[in-house]
Enzyme design. Structure first.
Site, mmCIF file in Angstrom:
data_model
loop_
_atom_site.group_PDB
_atom_site.id
_atom_site.type_symbol
_atom_site.label_atom_id
_atom_site.label_comp_id
_atom_site.label_asym_id
_atom_site.label_seq_id
_atom_site.Cartn_x
_atom_site.Cartn_y
_atom_site.Cartn_z
ATOM 1 N N LYS A 166 -15.315 2.370 -8.365
ATOM 2 C CA LYS A 166 -15.849 1.178 -9.032
ATOM 3 C C LYS A 166 -16.673 0.364 -8.041
ATOM 4 O O LYS A 166 -16.154 -0.022 -6.970
ATOM 5 C CB LYS A 166 -14.694 0.300 -9.510
ATOM 6 C CG LYS A 166 -14.471 0.341 -11.007
ATOM 7 C CD LYS A 166 -13.414 -0.684 -11.357
ATOM 8 C CE LYS A 166 -13.235 -0.789 -12.849
ATOM 9 N NZ LYS A 166 -12.207 -1.768 -13.200
HETATM 10 O O1 G3P Z 1 -11.165 -3.998 -17.102
HETATM 11 C C1 G3P Z 1 -11.395 -5.240 -16.511
HETATM 12 C C2 G3P Z 1 -10.231 -6.107 -16.705
HETATM 13 O O2 G3P Z 1 -9.152 -5.697 -15.924
HETATM 14 C C3 G3P Z 1 -10.488 -7.555 -16.555
HETATM 15 O O3 G3P Z 1 -9.744 -8.134 -17.549
HETATM 16 O O4 G3P Z 1 -8.625 -9.872 -18.809
HETATM 17 O O5 G3P Z 1 -9.020 -10.145 -16.336
HETATM 18 O O6 G3P Z 1 -10.901 -10.282 -17.944
HETATM 19 P P1 G3P Z 1 -9.559 -9.707 -17.655
#
Ligand code: G3P
Length: 304
Positions: free
Chosen positions: A98
């Site tokens: 990534k």
């Molecule tokens: O896949 C990306 C994710 O882990 C971020 O999620 O909920 O922190 O925006 P969030």
């Protein structure tokens, strides 16, 4: 649509893979922090290298596992990506690296393009890249052009951004009804145009209220995280771009449905949200009724 599980917690990966519906895993430094905190909270020590190898092995061959670099400059990101790939890819040949699409820490700084250069360099070496922190279709286009195998638009964070600009209070997992916001925006514009009858087109077009009404509830033309994914899918289809779109930062089941409708190749979903995909009160009621209705003759059939 393929389903990835968005977690670095080994027990969640093991459990979700056992359900037979998981096609891959995505991690990031924040998810790894949560996993490490949980292990340490349980009073255990964690050997990071063994732990990450176990993640790759548990996912197994054919299920990509995204591991993220931590530096922000090209030389370091390339070195880290090569290290992660060297250390963990042999476990199940499933490592994807990534790389954030833009590593500038300050919006006013001049962009250094290190992320794009890193994606290009690593892709040319045959290391599959997942371009992460994608917030616009333009970034997704650049990620694909640089050679990324995957692009990860952060749908939930775009919803957060738009809702915050609108001053809407929300819980992290709340569904964002962008259709309603669009309707409100259209209504505002209609009202404004009605009240400005007779105003010359040029001044009406440049009018601040016109601009606000048109851009209402949008981030530069994007009305939601789902909308962002739709736009990227359209662009990729237009040019037969082979990069796969991973709808990321998913917070609720309705978003997943809309990502599938939008044709996203993959949705990476937190463990509790995957579980939520199975839930419906009428299913519970139905199973209770079926269980209560089993007549002895039918039960006997299974007892021989
Ligand atoms: O896949 C990306 C994710 O882990 C971020 O999620 O909920 O922190 O925006 P969030």
């Amino acid at each position: 649509m393929k389903i990835f599980v968005d977690t670095a917690k080994l027990d969640e990966i093991k459990e979700a893979c056992s359900w037979g519906i998981v096609d891959g895993v995505t991690t990031n430094p924040s998810l790894i922090k949560r996993a490490v905190d949980e292990v340490k909270g349980g009073g255990k020590r964690i050997d990071m290298e063994t732990y990450m190898r176990e993640i790759c092995k548990t996912a197994g061959k054919g299920r990509p596992v995204s591991l993220e670099v931590i530096s922000l400059t090209m030389k370091e990101m390339v070195e880290e990506a090569e290290l992660l790939y060297r250390k963990f890819n042999p476990a199940a040949e499933n490592v994807v690296i990534k790389i954030p699409i833009n590593t500038n820490l300050d919006e006013s700084e001049e962009i250094d393009y290190d992320a794009l250069k890193t994606i290009k360099k690593l892709s040319r070496k045959g290391i599959p890249i997942n371009a992460t922190l994608i917030m616009t279709p333009e970034q997704a286009l650049l990620a694909a052009k640089a050679g990324a195998s995957y692009a990860s638009p952060f749908a939930g964070r775009i919803d957060d951004y738009i809702r915050k600009k609108l001053g809407i209070e929300f819980g992290k997992v709340d569904y964002f009804d962008f259709d309603l916001i669009e309707k409100i925006g259209r209504q505002r514009l209609d009202k404004h145009l009605k009240n400005s009858r007779g105003e010359p087109v040029a001044s009406l077009y440049l009018n601040k209220e016109t601009k606000n009404s048109i851009g209402f509830g949008q981030d530069n033309g994007i009305g939601s995280g789902v909308n962002l994914v739709k736009s990227i899918m359209k662009i990729y289809r237009n040019y037969e771009i082979p990069t796969e779109v991973i709808a990321a930062s998913i917070r609720n089941t309705r978003q997943i449905r809309q990502m599938a409708e939008a044709g996203a190749h993959i949705a990476t979903i937190p463990f509790p949200v995957i579980r939520g995909m199975l839930q419906h009160p009428k299913t519970v009621e139905g199973i209770k009724n079926f269980s209560a209705d089993v007549v002895p003759e039918y039960r006997e059939l299974f007892q021989s």
